[in-house]
Design a protein around this motif. Structure first.
Motif, PDB file in Angstrom:
ATOM      1  N   THR A   4      52.352  97.406 -47.431  1.00 37.65           N
ATOM      2  CA  THR A   4      53.558  97.556 -46.884  1.00 37.65           C
ATOM      3  C   THR A   4      54.596  96.303 -46.190  1.00 37.65           C
ATOM      4  O   THR A   4      55.583  96.451 -46.288  1.00 37.65           O
ATOM      5  CB  THR A   4      53.524  98.513 -45.672  1.00 37.65           C
ATOM      6  OG1 THR A   4      52.770  98.004 -44.548  1.00 37.65           O
ATOM      7  CG2 THR A   4      52.971  99.776 -45.884  1.00 37.65           C
ATOM      8  N   CYS A   5      53.854  95.147 -46.194  1.00 35.09           N
ATOM      9  CA  CYS A   5      54.553  93.966 -46.038  1.00 35.09           C
ATOM     10  C   CYS A   5      54.708  93.209 -47.216  1.00 35.09           C
ATOM     11  O   CYS A   5      54.139  93.483 -48.199  1.00 35.09           O
ATOM     12  CB  CYS A   5      53.472  93.243 -44.990  1.00 35.09           C
ATOM     13  SG  CYS A   5      53.180  94.179 -43.404  1.00 35.09           S
ATOM     14  N   THR A  63      61.649  92.370 -43.215  1.00 34.19           N
ATOM     15  CA  THR A  63      61.878  93.276 -44.528  1.00 34.19           C
ATOM     16  C   THR A  63      61.082  93.196 -45.499  1.00 34.19           C
ATOM     17  O   THR A  63      60.699  91.799 -46.112  1.00 34.19           O
ATOM     18  CB  THR A  63      63.541  92.889 -45.103  1.00 34.19           C
ATOM     19  OG1 THR A  63      64.766  92.975 -43.969  1.00 34.19           O
ATOM     20  CG2 THR A  63      63.910  93.961 -46.237  1.00 34.19           C
ATOM     21  N   ASN A  64      60.446  94.253 -46.026  1.00 31.26           N
ATOM     22  CA  ASN A  64      59.341  93.882 -47.052  1.00 31.26           C
ATOM     23  C   ASN A  64      60.122  94.148 -48.493  1.00 31.26           C
ATOM     24  O   ASN A  64      61.379  94.268 -48.693  1.00 31.26           O
ATOM     25  CB  ASN A  64      58.165  95.133 -46.650  1.00 31.26           C
ATOM     26  CG  ASN A  64      58.717  96.626 -47.327  1.00 31.26           C
ATOM     27  OD1 ASN A  64      59.934  96.566 -47.581  1.00 31.26           O
ATOM     28  ND2 ASN A  64      57.888  97.373 -46.963  1.00 31.26           N
ATOM     29  N   GLN A  65      59.205  93.947 -49.378  1.00 30.86           N
ATOM     30  CA  GLN A  65      59.908  93.827 -50.821  1.00 30.86           C
ATOM     31  C   GLN A  65      60.610  95.276 -51.252  1.00 30.86           C
ATOM     32  O   GLN A  65      61.331  95.160 -52.182  1.00 30.86           O
ATOM     33  CB  GLN A  65      58.801  93.751 -51.899  1.00 30.86           C
ATOM     34  CG  GLN A  65      58.022  92.315 -51.758  1.00 30.86           C
ATOM     35  CD  GLN A  65      56.870  92.111 -52.418  1.00 30.86           C
ATOM     36  OE1 GLN A  65      56.085  92.856 -53.003  1.00 30.86           O
ATOM     37  NE2 GLN A  65      56.675  90.837 -53.111  1.00 30.86           N
ATOM     38  N   ALA A  66      60.204  96.360 -50.648  1.00 32.42           N
ATOM     39  CA  ALA A  66      60.896  97.740 -50.933  1.00 32.42           C
ATOM     40  C   ALA A  66      62.155  97.856 -50.076  1.00 32.42           C
ATOM     41  O   ALA A  66      63.001  98.652 -50.205  1.00 32.42           O
ATOM     42  CB  ALA A  66      60.001  98.761 -50.715  1.00 32.42           C
ATOM     43  N   ASP A 116      54.096  98.458 -38.490  1.00 28.75           N
ATOM     44  CA  ASP A 116      54.782  99.892 -38.756  1.00 28.75           C
ATOM     45  C   ASP A 116      56.091  99.805 -39.277  1.00 28.75           C
ATOM     46  O   ASP A 116      56.916  99.037 -38.926  1.00 28.75           O
ATOM     47  CB  ASP A 116      54.802 100.593 -37.466  1.00 28.75           C
ATOM     48  CG  ASP A 116      54.945 102.109 -37.366  1.00 28.75           C
ATOM     49  OD1 ASP A 116      55.089 102.535 -38.343  1.00 28.75           O
ATOM     50  OD2 ASP A 116      55.055 102.420 -36.096  1.00 28.75           O
ATOM     51  N   ILE A 117      56.315 100.640 -40.323  1.00 28.67           N
ATOM     52  CA  ILE A 117      57.640 100.629 -41.039  1.00 28.67           C
ATOM     53  C   ILE A 117      58.430 101.401 -40.437  1.00 28.67           C
ATOM     54  O   ILE A 117      58.254 102.719 -39.785  1.00 28.67           O
ATOM     55  CB  ILE A 117      57.419 101.015 -42.585  1.00 28.67           C
ATOM     56  CG1 ILE A 117      56.432 100.146 -43.281  1.00 28.67           C
ATOM     57  CG2 ILE A 117      58.667 101.211 -43.188  1.00 28.67           C
ATOM     58  CD1 ILE A 117      56.345 100.789 -44.629  1.00 28.67           C
TER      59      ILE A 117
END
Length: 160
Positions: A4-5, A63-66, A116-117
């Protein structure tokens, strides 16, 4: 590596992270929330829920890649850290700023974090912080997490 990262999620620990615009209900570094923190030993036992809400500090949000916002969250406890643990004792002034108990000794545990997102978090129920640590105290937390990460002493539990 946490799916998620970002691939280079640790860039947040070197001071290189994507700028994030902050709104009133958007968690920021240094804010303290009541959060169902999942200890690493619980995650290792395949538990998925923190056993109780506890005050917890947002260390940083990246901010992650998504395009989702990943919060790295440290627990706050009144239990003195055991041998080999890394923690920062919370001064009374900082406890007051963060809306914490003033009559207890408190520590931010630094050698384990929850990831945690924000957009999908079911554990961050109340988005209004209790309060916030000062920028100087928040920086001290982040510097120690950076040091632990570089030394291989940082444990993460993925909450999303």
């Amino acid at each position: 590596m946490w799916p998620t990262c970002p691939k280079n999620w640790a860039t947040f620990l070197t001071g290189v992270s994507k700028s994030i615009s902050v709104t009133a209900d958007f968690p920021a570094a240094g804010q303290v929330f009541d959060y169902h923190y999942l200890w690493k030993w619980q995650a290792d036992r395949a538990e998925t829920e923190g056993r109780k809400k506890r005050p917890s500090c947002v260390v940083i949000v990246v901010t992650n890649q998504a395009g989702q916002h990943v919060m790295f969250i440290a627990p706050i406890t009144s239990k003195a850290p055991g041998p080999g643990r890394s923690a920062l004792e919370i001064p009374q002034t900082e406890a007051r700023r963060a809306g914490l108990e003033m009559d207890l000794r408190l520590w931010v545990i630094l050698d384990e974090l929850n990831a945690d997102i924000l957009e999908t978090s079911y554990t961050l129920e109340e988005r209004t912080p209790r309060g916030s640590f000062s920028p100087a105290f928040t920086d001290a937390i982040l510097r120690e997490v950076q040091r632990l990460r570089a030394a291989g002493g940082l444990k993460l539990s993925n909450r999303s």
